[in-house]
Design a protein around this motif. Structure first.
Motif, mmCIF file in Angstrom:
data_model
loop_
_atom_site.group_PDB
_atom_site.id
_atom_site.type_symbol
_atom_site.label_atom_id
_atom_site.label_comp_id
_atom_site.label_asym_id
_atom_site.label_seq_id
_atom_site.Cartn_x
_atom_site.Cartn_y
_atom_site.Cartn_z
ATOM 1 N N SER A 122 0.827 -1.209 0.000
ATOM 2 C CA SER A 122 0.000 0.000 0.000
ATOM 3 C C SER A 122 0.861 1.259 0.000
ATOM 4 C CB SER A 122 -0.931 0.017 1.208
ATOM 5 O OG SER A 122 -1.852 -1.038 1.137
ATOM 6 N N THR A 125 2.586 1.497 -3.613
ATOM 7 C CA THR A 125 1.654 1.866 -4.687
ATOM 8 C C THR A 125 0.847 3.119 -4.358
ATOM 9 O OG1 THR A 125 -0.108 0.448 -3.812
ATOM 10 C CG2 THR A 125 1.399 -0.525 -5.442
ATOM 11 N N THR A 127 -1.859 3.432 -2.651
ATOM 12 C CA THR A 127 -3.285 3.206 -2.854
ATOM 13 C C THR A 127 -3.847 2.406 -1.685
ATOM 14 O OG1 THR A 127 -4.978 2.283 -4.292
ATOM 15 C CG2 THR A 127 -2.884 1.143 -4.254
#
Length: 161
Positions: A122, A125, A127
């Motif tokens: 997470s 990325t 996201t």
């Protein structure tokens, strides 16, 4: 560190690397990238039970780097290190401060390894969408933790040093 202990650590690092290789040959697809059985963690759990977290961390880092360079890439090494760091921390704390069996410690290690990898993925990325993988990763952590814990218990019964 004495020679006998160093020999055992080298032996179990080699076993972990071999298990990592064998695992790379097993086609295991559950719809989630990077999901594996975690056979190499058997050696780390064994060392954690027989020695201390320091030796287990050494074996874990050696196996992650070697397996990562042989069968993965920089990101796989990073994900594995994050998962292993959280997993080893949780297992060490549970071993030291709780009455959990090796099986319970292994399950907690499997779950926390997946959580550590999810956190680092997470962050890399940037996201939060990866959280949808959490339920499947938690279930797989329990299943693989049970498997590795059971296998480690069997190895501990048979290897005495």
């Amino acid at each position: 560190m004495n020679q006998k202990k160093l020999s055992y650590l080298g032996l179990f690092a080699a076993v972990a690397i071999i298990f990592g290789y064998v695992e790379s040959l097993i086609p295991f697809f559950a719809g989630i990238p990077g999901m594996k059985l975690g056979l190499a963690n058997l050696a780390v759990l064994f060392i954690l039970e027989k020695y201390t977290w320091k030796e287990a961390a050494l074996v874990s880092v050696v196996r992650i780097i070697v397996i990562g360079f042989m069968f993965g890439n920089l990101f796989s090494i990073l994900y594995s290190l994050a998962g292993a760091a959280l997993s080893l921390t949780v297992m060490t704390l549970m071993k030291r401060f709780s009455g959990f069996s090796l099986l319970g410690i292994s399950v907690a290690g499997g779950v926390s390894h997946n959580i550590g990898q999810l956190i680092i993925a997470s962050l890399i990325t940037m996201t939060s969408g990866l959280i949808y993988y959490a339920p499947a990763l938690l279930i797989s952590g329990v299943i693989t933790g049970l498997l590795i814990g059971t296998l480690t218990n069997e190895v501990l019964k048979r290897i005495h040093f």
